[in-house]
Design a protein around this motif. Sequence first.
Motif, short mmCIF file in Angstrom:
data_model
loop_
_atom_site.label_atom_id
_atom_site.label_comp_id
_atom_site.label_asym_id
_atom_site.label_seq_id
_atom_site.Cartn_x
_atom_site.Cartn_y
_atom_site.Cartn_z
N SER A 23 0.83 -1.21 0.00
CA SER A 23 0.00 0.00 0.00
C SER A 23 0.86 1.26 0.00
O SER A 23 0.50 2.27 -0.62
N PHE A 24 2.03 1.20 0.66
CA PHE A 24 2.95 2.34 0.66
C PHE A 24 3.51 2.59 -0.74
O PHE A 24 3.59 3.74 -1.21
N LEU A 25 3.88 1.51 -1.43
CA LEU A 25 4.39 1.65 -2.79
C LEU A 25 3.31 2.19 -3.72
O LEU A 25 3.60 3.01 -4.61
N LEU A 26 2.07 1.76 -3.52
CA LEU A 26 0.97 2.28 -4.32
C LEU A 26 0.78 3.77 -4.09
O LEU A 26 0.62 4.55 -5.05
N TRP A 27 0.82 4.19 -2.84
CA TRP A 27 0.65 5.61 -2.50
C TRP A 27 1.82 6.44 -3.02
O TRP A 27 1.63 7.52 -3.59
N MET A 28 3.03 5.94 -2.87
CA MET A 28 4.19 6.68 -3.38
C MET A 28 4.15 6.78 -4.90
O MET A 28 4.53 7.80 -5.48
N THR A 112 -2.68 12.24 7.40
CA THR A 112 -2.63 11.12 8.34
C THR A 112 -2.05 9.88 7.70
O THR A 112 -1.36 9.08 8.34
N LEU A 113 -2.33 9.71 6.41
CA LEU A 113 -1.84 8.55 5.67
C LEU A 113 -0.34 8.35 5.89
O LEU A 113 0.11 7.26 6.27
N ASN A 114 0.43 9.39 5.66
CA ASN A 114 1.89 9.25 5.78
C ASN A 114 2.33 9.15 7.23
O ASN A 114 3.31 8.48 7.54
N GLY A 235 -16.69 -2.57 4.46
CA GLY A 235 -17.70 -1.74 3.81
C GLY A 235 -17.55 -0.27 4.13
O GLY A 235 -17.72 0.60 3.26
N PHE A 236 -17.20 0.02 5.36
CA PHE A 236 -16.98 1.40 5.82
C PHE A 236 -15.90 2.08 4.99
O PHE A 236 -16.10 3.19 4.47
N HIS A 237 -14.78 1.40 4.80
CA HIS A 237 -13.69 2.00 4.04
C HIS A 237 -13.95 1.95 2.54
O HIS A 237 -13.43 2.80 1.79
N LEU A 247 -9.13 9.06 -1.55
CA LEU A 247 -9.05 8.38 -0.25
C LEU A 247 -9.06 6.86 -0.39
O LEU A 247 -9.06 6.15 0.62
N ILE A 248 -9.04 6.37 -1.62
CA ILE A 248 -8.84 4.94 -1.84
C ILE A 248 -7.52 4.49 -1.24
O ILE A 248 -7.41 3.38 -0.71
N PHE A 249 -6.52 5.36 -1.27
CA PHE A 249 -5.20 5.00 -0.73
C PHE A 249 -5.27 4.84 0.80
O PHE A 249 -4.62 3.96 1.36
N PHE A 250 -6.04 5.69 1.45
CA PHE A 250 -6.23 5.56 2.90
C PHE A 250 -7.00 4.30 3.22
O PHE A 250 -6.68 3.58 4.17
N SER A 251 -8.04 3.99 2.43
CA SER A 251 -8.83 2.78 2.67
C SER A 251 -7.98 1.53 2.52
O SER A 251 -8.05 0.61 3.34
N VAL A 252 -7.17 1.49 1.46
CA VAL A 252 -6.28 0.33 1.26
C VAL A 252 -5.32 0.18 2.43
O VAL A 252 -5.08 -0.93 2.92
N GLN A 253 -4.77 1.29 2.90
CA GLN A 253 -3.87 1.24 4.05
C GLN A 253 -4.57 0.66 5.27
O GLN A 253 -4.02 -0.20 5.97
N MET A 254 -5.79 1.11 5.54
CA MET A 254 -6.51 0.64 6.71
C MET A 254 -6.88 -0.83 6.58
O MET A 254 -6.86 -1.58 7.57
#
Length: 287
Positions: A23-28, A112-114, A235-237, A247-254
């Motif tokens: 997920s970090f590589l995806l976000w970066m 918050t993600l980072n 479902g929430f994320h 915010l898909i990147f935050f959801s994937v992280q969570m």
Amino acid sequence: MEFLVGQQDVLPLRVFEAAFTASFLLWMGQCFRTWEEWLTEAGFHLTSEELVSMGYPEAFPLLNGYGVIGLAVLITVSGLLLIFNKWRRAALLGLFASAVYVQGGDMMSAFTLNKLYVAVYGILLITPGYRRDPETGRLIGSVVGMRVIQATLLLQYLAAGTGKAFKGDWLKYSDVLYTHVQGGYRTEFAALSLRTFPVWSWTVMQWTALLFELEAPLLFCVRRLRIVAFIIGMGFHLVIALMMKDLIFFSVQMWTFYALFVTAEQWRWVGRKLRAEKEEHQPGQLP
């Protein structure tokens, strides 16, 4: 003490750190699409004086083109090493340093993600690792790092729910989510949903989200209730990812944190199923 720091099978931690790093590589990768504006003088950046006046630390020096390439290489190599469990401690150090630089290089885009990447890689870096048992093949190590990261997820949910309930307006009004989705993060799907879904459905989603966050420690800690936590939490994320831009990147992280609440036995069952499926469909084998 055995539950908190004992030597156990830490396969869930291994699965988590691989998924979390993916997920970090995806976000970066998303951030590096606009690398000039993000990390060089070509983009807009607040000065150190402006950041200090707002209560932030001074900014890290920005990079030139070669520095950006070096950072990209460090993130990619460290990430792949950790995913494939090679030179784990060096890989964690590289990822932690990268996340810290991203945080300090452009504080306004880190969010918050980072901060979570900084915190989790820091925890993994300073807590004990694991080893493979030569007899059983299992990953044996102290569970202290896993327990701290599990607690991190539960505290995030509880703090978010408490803030909504007692500092925010979620207990005062029934249309908080309905109005939030209309804000600047609104996606095309959110716009369609606002025109399609009845107003009362947004109230149902609002209360479901609030109750989930407030009850998350109970739902995740009681093993029989975890399936409920997983269904509602996923479902929430998913709703957050669909309704709010990027915010898909935050959801994937969570979602990656949920791997820590699947037991080692359950992960091994999944592994056996995947191997059996692969062998069944392997070309050239007789039926």
